[in-house]
Write a protein that holds these residues in place. Structure first.
Motif, PDB file in Angstrom:
ATOM      1  N   LEU A 261      -9.712   2.227   0.417  1.00 13.48           N
ATOM      2  CA  LEU A 261     -10.671   1.803  -0.603  1.00 13.48           C
ATOM      3  C   LEU A 261     -10.868   0.302  -0.468  1.00 13.48           C
ATOM      4  N   PRO A 262     -12.009  -0.227  -0.886  1.00 13.33           N
ATOM      5  CA  PRO A 262     -12.145  -1.680  -0.945  1.00 13.33           C
ATOM      6  C   PRO A 262     -11.039  -2.262  -1.829  1.00 13.33           C
ATOM      7  N   ALA A 263     -10.491  -3.387  -1.421  1.00 12.76           N
ATOM      8  CA  ALA A 263      -9.348  -3.963  -2.126  1.00 12.76           C
ATOM      9  C   ALA A 263      -9.610  -4.124  -3.617  1.00 12.76           C
ATOM     10  N   LEU A 264     -10.800  -4.537  -3.989  1.00 13.33           N
ATOM     11  CA  LEU A 264     -11.095  -4.787  -5.395  1.00 13.33           C
ATOM     12  C   LEU A 264     -10.994  -3.514  -6.233  1.00 13.33           C
ATOM     13  N   HIS A 265     -11.143  -2.351  -5.591  1.00 12.48           N
ATOM     14  CA  HIS A 265     -11.062  -1.083  -6.315  1.00 12.48           C
ATOM     15  C   HIS A 265      -9.717  -0.373  -6.102  1.00 12.48           C
ATOM     16  N   ARG A 266      -8.902  -0.884  -5.197  1.00 11.69           N
ATOM     17  CA  ARG A 266      -7.594  -0.269  -4.946  1.00 11.69           C
ATOM     18  C   ARG A 266      -6.608  -0.599  -6.064  1.00 11.69           C
ATOM     19  N   TYR A 267      -6.661  -1.836  -6.550  1.00 16.30           N
ATOM     20  CA  TYR A 267      -5.671  -2.276  -7.531  1.00 16.30           C
ATOM     21  C   TYR A 267      -6.088  -1.881  -8.945  1.00 16.30           C
TER      22      TYR A 267
ATOM     23  N   THR B 133       0.567  -1.129  -9.494  1.00 12.56           N
ATOM     24  CA  THR B 133      -0.135   0.146  -9.568  1.00 12.56           C
ATOM     25  C   THR B 133      -1.419   0.088  -8.753  1.00 12.56           C
ATOM     26  N   LYS B 134      -1.686   1.174  -8.041  1.00 16.22           N
ATOM     27  CA  LYS B 134      -2.867   1.240  -7.183  1.00 16.22           C
ATOM     28  C   LYS B 134      -3.460   2.644  -7.258  1.00 16.22           C
ATOM     29  N   ARG B 135      -4.760   2.717  -7.088  1.00 16.32           N
ATOM     30  CA  ARG B 135      -5.412   4.023  -7.100  1.00 16.32           C
ATOM     31  C   ARG B 135      -5.003   4.824  -5.871  1.00 16.32           C
TER      32      ARG B 135
ATOM     33  N   ALA C 144      -3.387   2.706  -0.214  1.00 22.16           N
ATOM     34  CA  ALA C 144      -2.378   2.454  -1.246  1.00 22.16           C
ATOM     35  C   ALA C 144      -1.052   2.163  -0.563  1.00 22.16           C
ATOM     36  N   TYR C 145      -0.259   1.272  -1.166  1.00 25.23           N
ATOM     37  CA  TYR C 145       1.017   0.894  -0.559  1.00 25.23           C
ATOM     38  C   TYR C 145       1.953   0.397  -1.644  1.00 25.23           C
ATOM     39  N   ARG C 146       3.199   0.181  -1.261  1.00 24.12           N
ATOM     40  CA  ARG C 146       4.157  -0.433  -2.177  1.00 24.12           C
ATOM     41  C   ARG C 146       4.923  -1.516  -1.428  1.00 24.12           C
ATOM     42  N   LEU C 147       4.699  -2.748  -1.810  1.00 21.26           N
ATOM     43  CA  LEU C 147       5.469  -3.892  -1.323  1.00 21.26           C
ATOM     44  C   LEU C 147       5.175  -5.044  -2.267  1.00 21.26           C
TER      45      LEU C 147
END
Length: 248
Positions: free
Chosen positions: A77-83, A10-12, A126-129
């Protein structure tokens, strides 16, 4: 010290950063694989049935395919806030302030099936992999990542202590020599123990928060264990493996 986190499915959504630029990310030695994977995901997104099969999605998750279609154009977004998700909720990096927040940004990184390794401030869409995804006509992600990711992680480990909190499938993308690893064990009143599965991420998130904000600079597994114990966590150590013990 570098604390290497697993990503989350899940990602923002959204973001306020410019579209993805690989040259804005840390660890540029990974950019060739990053570029190839991004382009493959964008191309694959034009074929929703193939995307579903490759990424393990249902038709109800087609929004994930739309995310991949927009990888080059979507805001970042910064990675730390994306997840998002259980581990990142327990980490709660957004609530850290001042020096603790600065230390967290310097110490936290995320393992990624798409980007290999991301530092906290790296801007990503945001991505899905997932690590177990199988892109059509290609080798496994582990086979593609290991030749470039392992040397990069070895260079990091030569410079600072790495605490590797990644799950098995993400650790398989690139091993870290000499890393401190963590397992979570549930202990029953009779003393018997079992590996925690459901709440594993929450406990690792709490440990990551403690390590991210501490003023201490541990140089070995014993130092990491001492920090966790001072924070009230019950931790046992066997060489480079820490076991966080929680009530069953």
């Amino acid at each position: 010290m570098l604390v290497l986190l697993p990503p989350s499915e899940t990602k923002r959504d959204g973001g306020d950063g410019p579209p993805l630029r690989l040259d804005a990310l840390s660890h540029p030695a990974l950019d060739a694989v990053r570029k190839a994977l991004v382009e493959e995901l964008v191309e694959l997104a034009a074929d929703p049935p193939a995307s579903r099969a490759a990424l393990g999605l249902s038709p109800a998750q087609d929004a994930e395919i739309a995310r991949n279609a927009a990888l080059w154009t979507a805001p970042t977004l910064p990675a730390l806030h994306r997840y998002t998700g259980v581990l990142f909720d327990a980490l709660d990096a957004g609530s850290l302030r001042g020096a603790a927040a600065a230390r967290a940004r310097a110490r936290l990184a995320v393992g990624s099936a798409l980007f290999g390794i991301l530092r906290a401030d790296d801007p990503v869409p945001a991505y899905r992999l997932s690590a177990g995804s199988a892109l059509p006509g290609r080798g496994t992600l582990a086979a593609r990542w290991k030749p470039v990711l392992e040397p990069e992680l070895a260079a990091v480990a030569a410079a600072e202590l790495v605490v590797d909190l990644r799950s098995g499938s993400y650790a398989a993308l690139g091993r870290v020599p000499g890393a401190v690893t963590v397992t979570v064990l549930a202990e029953k009143p009779d003393g018997t123990r079992s590996v925690v599965s459901h709440f594993n991420k929450a406990h690792k998130g709490r440990l990551a928060r403690v390590l991210a904000g501490t003023r201490a600079e541990p140089t070995d597994a014993a130092g990491v264990a001492a920090i966790a114990r001072r924070a009230g966590m019950r931790v046992e150590r066997a060489a480079q493996v820490l076991s966080v013990i929680v009530p069953a």
